[in-house]
Structure formats: C-alpha cells, structure tokens
Design a protein around this motif. Structure first.
Motif, PDB file in Angstrom:
ATOM      1  N   MET A  18      -9.561   1.161  -6.955  1.00 48.58           N
ATOM      2  CA  MET A  18      -8.860   2.092  -5.791  1.00 48.58           C
ATOM      3  C   MET A  18      -8.945   3.479  -6.202  1.00 48.58           C
ATOM      4  SD  MET A  18      -7.182  -0.067  -3.928  1.00 48.58           S
ATOM      5  CE  MET A  18      -8.555  -1.074  -3.634  1.00 48.58           C
ATOM      6  N   THR A  19      -9.142   4.163  -7.374  1.00 48.26           N
ATOM      7  CA  THR A  19      -9.499   5.404  -7.406  1.00 48.26           C
ATOM      8  C   THR A  19     -10.621   6.055  -6.835  1.00 48.26           C
ATOM      9  OG1 THR A  19      -8.322   5.717  -9.647  1.00 48.26           O
ATOM     10  CG2 THR A  19      -9.880   7.383  -9.185  1.00 48.26           C
ATOM     11  N   ALA A  52      -2.109   7.902  -0.822  1.00 51.87           N
ATOM     12  CA  ALA A  52      -1.342   6.688  -1.257  1.00 51.87           C
ATOM     13  C   ALA A  52      -2.268   5.866  -2.389  1.00 51.87           C
ATOM     14  CB  ALA A  52      -1.097   5.906  -0.158  1.00 51.87           C
ATOM     15  N   LYS A  53      -3.310   5.731  -2.405  1.00 51.22           N
ATOM     16  CA  LYS A  53      -4.038   4.775  -3.298  1.00 51.22           C
ATOM     17  C   LYS A  53      -3.919   5.615  -4.753  1.00 51.22           C
ATOM     18  CE  LYS A  53      -7.303   2.527  -0.277  1.00 51.22           C
ATOM     19  NZ  LYS A  53      -8.527   2.396   0.098  1.00 51.22           N
ATOM     20  N   LEU A  54      -4.048   6.816  -4.743  1.00 50.49           N
ATOM     21  CA  LEU A  54      -4.443   7.557  -5.773  1.00 50.49           C
ATOM     22  C   LEU A  54      -2.992   7.784  -6.485  1.00 50.49           C
ATOM     23  CD1 LEU A  54      -6.765  10.520  -5.051  1.00 50.49           C
ATOM     24  CD2 LEU A  54      -7.274   8.570  -6.158  1.00 50.49           C
ATOM     25  N   LEU A  55      -1.952   7.942  -5.667  1.00 49.15           N
ATOM     26  CA  LEU A  55      -0.531   8.050  -6.381  1.00 49.15           C
ATOM     27  C   LEU A  55      -0.230   6.438  -7.108  1.00 49.15           C
ATOM     28  CD1 LEU A  55       1.257  10.001  -3.926  1.00 49.15           C
ATOM     29  CD2 LEU A  55       0.750  10.789  -6.131  1.00 49.15           C
ATOM     30  N   GLY A  56      -0.745   5.627  -6.184  1.00 46.24           N
ATOM     31  CA  GLY A  56      -0.394   3.989  -6.636  1.00 46.24           C
ATOM     32  C   GLY A  56      -0.987   3.763  -7.991  1.00 46.24           C
ATOM     33  N   VAL A  57      -2.379   4.273  -8.089  1.00 43.72           N
ATOM     34  CA  VAL A  57      -3.094   3.874  -9.248  1.00 43.72           C
ATOM     35  C   VAL A  57      -2.371   4.675 -10.366  1.00 43.72           C
ATOM     36  CG1 VAL A  57      -5.240   4.420 -10.380  1.00 43.72           C
ATOM     37  CG2 VAL A  57      -5.334   3.508  -8.287  1.00 43.72           C
ATOM     38  N   TRP A  71       6.984  -1.033  -6.216  1.00 46.17           N
ATOM     39  CA  TRP A  71       6.526  -0.521  -4.921  1.00 46.17           C
ATOM     40  C   TRP A  71       5.179  -0.297  -4.841  1.00 46.17           C
ATOM     41  CZ3 TRP A  71       9.235  -0.075  -0.738  1.00 46.17           C
ATOM     42  CH2 TRP A  71      10.669  -0.440  -0.645  1.00 46.17           C
ATOM     43  N   ALA A  72       4.469   0.178  -5.962  1.00 49.43           N
ATOM     44  CA  ALA A  72       2.960   0.279  -5.794  1.00 49.43           C
ATOM     45  C   ALA A  72       2.017  -0.924  -5.737  1.00 49.43           C
ATOM     46  CB  ALA A  72       2.643   0.939  -7.157  1.00 49.43           C
ATOM     47  N   TYR A  73       2.601  -1.898  -6.532  1.00 50.85           N
ATOM     48  CA  TYR A  73       1.859  -3.354  -6.261  1.00 50.85           C
ATOM     49  C   TYR A  73       2.048  -3.747  -4.695  1.00 50.85           C
ATOM     50  CZ  TYR A  73       1.051  -4.270 -11.388  1.00 50.85           C
ATOM     51  OH  TYR A  73       0.274  -4.228 -12.328  1.00 50.85           O
ATOM     52  N   ALA A  74       3.344  -3.513  -4.140  1.00 47.66           N
ATOM     53  CA  ALA A  74       3.755  -4.014  -2.934  1.00 47.66           C
ATOM     54  C   ALA A  74       2.702  -3.117  -1.809  1.00 47.66           C
ATOM     55  CB  ALA A  74       5.191  -3.870  -2.582  1.00 47.66           C
ATOM     56  N   GLY A  75       2.426  -1.965  -2.127  1.00 44.13           N
ATOM     57  CA  GLY A  75       1.861  -1.023  -1.346  1.00 44.13           C
ATOM     58  C   GLY A  75       0.496  -1.641  -1.265  1.00 44.13           C
ATOM     59  N   PHE A  76      -0.050  -1.973  -2.550  1.00 43.85           N
ATOM     60  CA  PHE A  76      -1.584  -2.478  -2.689  1.00 43.85           C
ATOM     61  C   PHE A  76      -1.607  -3.577  -1.861  1.00 43.85           C
ATOM     62  CE2 PHE A  76      -1.898   0.572  -6.380  1.00 43.85           C
ATOM     63  CZ  PHE A  76      -2.997   1.440  -5.727  1.00 43.85           C
ATOM     64  N   LEU A  77      -0.599  -4.589  -1.990  1.00 44.44           N
ATOM     65  CA  LEU A  77      -0.725  -6.074  -1.490  1.00 44.44           C
ATOM     66  C   LEU A  77      -0.727  -5.657  -0.075  1.00 44.44           C
ATOM     67  CD1 LEU A  77      -0.310  -9.054  -1.618  1.00 44.44           C
ATOM     68  CD2 LEU A  77       2.196  -8.444  -1.271  1.00 44.44           C
ATOM     69  N   ILE A  78      -0.027  -4.858   0.747  1.00 46.12           N
ATOM     70  CA  ILE A  78       0.072  -4.355   2.037  1.00 46.12           C
ATOM     71  C   ILE A  78      -1.446  -3.990   2.503  1.00 46.12           C
ATOM     72  CG2 ILE A  78       0.997  -3.158   3.888  1.00 46.12           C
ATOM     73  CD1 ILE A  78       3.807  -3.580   2.245  1.00 46.12           C
ATOM     74  N   ASN A  79      -1.914  -2.983   1.744  1.00 44.73           N
ATOM     75  CA  ASN A  79      -3.090  -2.501   2.178  1.00 44.73           C
ATOM     76  C   ASN A  79      -4.422  -3.244   2.063  1.00 44.73           C
ATOM     77  OD1 ASN A  79      -5.757  -1.005   0.470  1.00 44.73           O
ATOM     78  ND2 ASN A  79      -5.080   0.136   2.293  1.00 44.73           N
ATOM     79  N   LEU A  80      -4.352  -4.237   0.989  1.00 46.55           N
ATOM     80  CA  LEU A  80      -5.211  -5.216   1.094  1.00 46.55           C
ATOM     81  C   LEU A  80      -5.139  -6.590   2.137  1.00 46.55           C
ATOM     82  CD1 LEU A  80      -5.478  -5.419  -2.702  1.00 46.55           C
ATOM     83  CD2 LEU A  80      -7.256  -4.370  -1.046  1.00 46.55           C
ATOM     84  N   VAL A  81      -3.967  -6.910   2.318  1.00 52.00           N
ATOM     85  CA  VAL A  81      -3.781  -7.931   3.464  1.00 52.00           C
ATOM     86  C   VAL A  81      -4.066  -7.136   4.889  1.00 52.00           C
ATOM     87  CG1 VAL A  81      -2.113  -9.352   4.483  1.00 52.00           C
ATOM     88  CG2 VAL A  81      -2.046  -9.267   2.258  1.00 52.00           C
TER      89      VAL A  81
END
Length: 125
Positions: A18-19, A52-57, A71-81
């Motif tokens: 993700m980075t 968003a990806k860098l902040l999530g990582v 919230w980060a896990y949820a955000g990545f889930l939404i991004n990938l789906v």
C-alpha cells in the motif's frame, strides 16, 4: 512468537504494497494514471487515495490507536472491494481483479491476527 509473526508478516507485506501504491499514485506514475483513466476516475482522485493509503499504512503500523486502526482496516477493505468492482464494471478480464483480491486476503489475515493491544477493548456494538 509464532502469533506475532502471523500478525506482522501480513501486516508489513500489506503495508509495503500500500505504501508503494500510495507513492506511485501521489507521484502520478504513467501506468497508474492510465489505470485511473481506464477505470473512469478523475485524476484528482489520485491525490485523495494516495494520501489515504499512506495515512492508513501509518495507522496500521504505529502502536496504539485501536479505533483508528479499525477505520484504517475498513478503509482498505472498501478500497480493495471497489477496485475489484471497478475492473469488473469496465469489462476488464477477471484476472485484473486478482491482485486486489490477494491484498484483501492479506489484509484480512492482518486484521484477524492482530494482538489484543491493537484491538478495541470492548464489543463494537
């Protein structure tokens, strides 16, 4: 020790991917620009997702912040789906969705194996 490795290996692997994705998106690398254009996304969206990806990582890797981690896990889930759905919506072959699905599986293992110190203290609901 095994439980720590079962958490940290997928988490670091996911974080590295993700980075790299976030940096390539923010620096508007030509293949990434082509991908966003192909999927019909406006190019300003690259800045939003890259940040968003860098902040999530960063959130996943730093200690503490269990609610923010959720919230980060949820955000990545939404991004990938949404990545999978976007490829399918524009008629890409199913193979284009393989990498987001692999990353989704790695993300799920990270989430499932996270230690108690990285979980919310009580029930979510």
């Amino acid at each position: 020790m095994k439980s720590k490795l079962a958490y940290w290996i997928p988490t670091v692997l996911f974080g590295l991917m993700m980075t790299m994705s976030g940096l390539m998106t923010l620096t508007r690398q030509p293949p990434v620009v082509e991908g966003y254009t192909h999927l019909g996304y406006p190019l300003y969206f690259m800045t939003i997702l890259g940040v968003a990806k860098l902040l999530g990582v960063a959130t996943l890797l730093v200690p503490g912040l269990p609610r923010l981690k959720e919230w980060a896990y949820a955000g990545f889930l939404i991004n990938l789906v949404c990545a999978v759905a976007s490829h399918l919506a524009v008629g890409d072959p199913p193979g284009e969705s393989v990498m987001p699905l692999i990353l989704l599986a790695v993300l799920f293992v990270s989430w499932q194996r996270r230690p108690a110190s990285r979980r919310l203290a009580g029930p979510m609901f």
